[in-house]
Design a protein around this motif. Structure first.
Motif, PDB file in Angstrom:
ATOM      1  N   TRP A   1       5.042   1.233  -5.088  1.00 26.00           N
ATOM      2  CA  TRP A   1       5.272   0.747  -6.345  1.00 26.00           C
ATOM      3  C   TRP A   1       6.815   1.387  -6.656  1.00 26.00           C
ATOM      4  CZ3 TRP A   1       3.689   3.762 -11.580  1.00 26.00           C
ATOM      5  CH2 TRP A   1       4.409   3.173 -12.498  1.00 26.00           C
TER       6      TRP A   1
ATOM      7  N   TRP B   1       0.594  -6.912  -8.960  1.00 27.69           N
ATOM      8  CA  TRP B   1      -0.209  -5.971  -9.440  1.00 27.69           C
ATOM      9  C   TRP B   1      -1.341  -6.941 -10.399  1.00 27.69           C
ATOM     10  CZ3 TRP B   1      -0.359  -1.562  -7.184  1.00 27.69           C
ATOM     11  CH2 TRP B   1       1.009  -0.932  -6.489  1.00 27.69           C
TER      12      TRP B   1
ATOM     13  N   ARG C   1      -0.666  -0.138 -11.875  1.00 21.28           N
ATOM     14  CA  ARG C   1       0.572   0.369 -10.509  1.00 21.28           C
ATOM     15  C   ARG C   1       0.314   1.859 -10.173  1.00 21.28           C
ATOM     16  NH1 ARG C   1       2.400  -2.670 -14.620  1.00 21.28           N
ATOM     17  NH2 ARG C   1       3.589  -4.764 -14.100  1.00 21.28           N
TER      18      ARG C   1
END
Length: 403
Positions: A284, A310, A341
């Motif tokens: 991420w 996501w 996330r």
């Protein structure tokens, strides 16, 4: 994809992969029986737009030279292998198909194509059923291949003029996707044998290992994936690999609940290319909040792709559209601000230590002060990954997959 009618008979298909073409040929010969069609595409001249296709069926042994408009594995699959499998599956004398992959090919993209690439109005998986993915492994050379820096091009094995993969990337992906490993050759010494097994225990813990002479009696375990393509948002640790260190081989599961700073991640990522056997996982990045990056490394090779949006992303899939495993993982770590996330990578280390890899990756995360600055500030960070950003977003938006 349109479902095929229930009860429709499909022809069993086995994929054979491995770096050693001679071992792959011996395995195909061992499995061949009356009514078995063996298909092999030799890609050694693919950079010149030429592929040599061999088909063996009972007394037939036919080699055909194919000239392809674009010399690559993908066009070989689309233009010849997939239509060929459909034709073979409809021949009454064909009771089984063996596809002996070129040594540069990875079985997972082939399986993805069988499931998703249309030939006519439906995918070939409606005509064939993957009964096994078998990978040969030469015990004398595999460890050096899986931990080395040689590229396929340096070995004369590339699958297209633009193929930049390392031998290690192919070696590990072939092993990881296998339902069973067929061992050939002998380790150079006891240490090489022990270290090879330590690596296999951690990258392919669920795959049985058999000698070539034992293949006929092989029974796959119930959890064999049989061509099921990896869910990039699924669990990264599968098959209960040992987490203790053995022969210097260790497993690190890196997790974090805050994003990476793109520049610091770009600098830290080099830690995955020195003394690391394998990396696989989701990242991420602060400048790309809606798209999970997929990071893989093997030997001196690194790949950065996309794992799709996501669940919390505006373009993310619905909860009913994803696997039960993904829903469970997301529920367990759901954050009221950032949703699902998170960082999650599995790193198999050799000369590098888990501690130094952990330290480098953790140092690339946003600091408390950066985290407090908020997403509007993050969006302005310089992003070395930006060259992929538009292309990856387009693939996600249009529903394209990267096999």
């Amino acid at each position: 994809m349109k479902p095929f009618p229930a009860g429709t008979p499909r022809v069993p298909l086995t994929l054979i992969s491995g770096l050693d073409p001679a071992a792959n040929e011996r395995l195909a010969r061992q499995l061949r029986a009356p009514g078995t069609a063996v298909v092999h595409h030799n890609l050694r001249e693919i950079t010149s737009g030429v592929v040599h296709r061999r088909i063996q069926l009972d007394q037939r042994d036919e080699v055909t030279t194919l000239e392809l408009a674009h010399g690559c594995v993908s066009c070989t699959l689309r233009e010849d292998l997939l239509p060929l499998l459909r034709r073979l599956s409809r021949m009454p004398q064909v009771r089984r198909i063996l596809v002996r992959l070129d040594e540069s090919m990875e079985p997972e993209p082939v399986s993805w194509a069988l499931h998703h690439v249309l030939v006519g109005d439906h995918a070939v998986i409606e005509d064939v059923e993957i009964e096994a993915v078998l990978t040969t492994l030469n015990c004398a050379t595999w460890l050096a291949d899986a931990t080395g820096d040689d590229t396929l091009a340096e070995r004369g094995r590339q699958a297209s003029p633009e193929d930049e993969r390392t031998v290690a990337q192919v070696a590990l992906s072939q092993v990881e996707f296998a339902d069973a490993l067929v061992l050939t050759g002998a380790a150079t010494d006891a240490w090489n044998a022990a270290k090879t097994l330590a690596v296999l225990d951690r990258v392919a813990p669920s795959a049985p290992r058999v000698d070539l002479s034992e293949v006929d009696g092989l029974r796959l375990p119930g959890h064999a994936r049989r061509g099921e393509v990896t869910d990039l948002h699924g669990p990264l640790l599968t098959g209960e690999p040992p987490l203790h260190t053995d022969c210097g081989i260790s497993v690190l599961l890196f997790t974090a609940r805050r994003p990476f700073h793109p520049e610091r991640l770009h600098e830290a990522i080099d830690v995955l290319l020195d003394g690391v056997v394998r990396t696989r996982g989701r990242a991420w990045v602060a400048t790309q909040p809606d798209l999970a990056l997929w990071i893989e490394s093997a030997g001196g090779g690194l790949g950065v792709g996309h794992a799709g949006p996501w669940l919390d992303s505006p373009a993310g899939p619905g909860w009913d559209e994803v696997s039960a495993e993904r829903r469970t993982l997301a529920s367990l770590r759901w954050d009221p601000v950032f949703g699902d996330r998170a960082q999650e990578m599995v790193v198999v280390t050799d000369r590098a230590t888990p501690e130094e890899v952990e330290s480098a990756l953790r140092g690339a995360l946003l600091t408390d002060q950066e985290l407090a600055a908020g997403q509007a500030t993050w969006a302005g960070y310089p992003d070395p990954f930006a060259e992929w950003h538009e292309e990856l977003e387009e693939e996600v938006t249009t529903g394209k997959e990267n096999p």
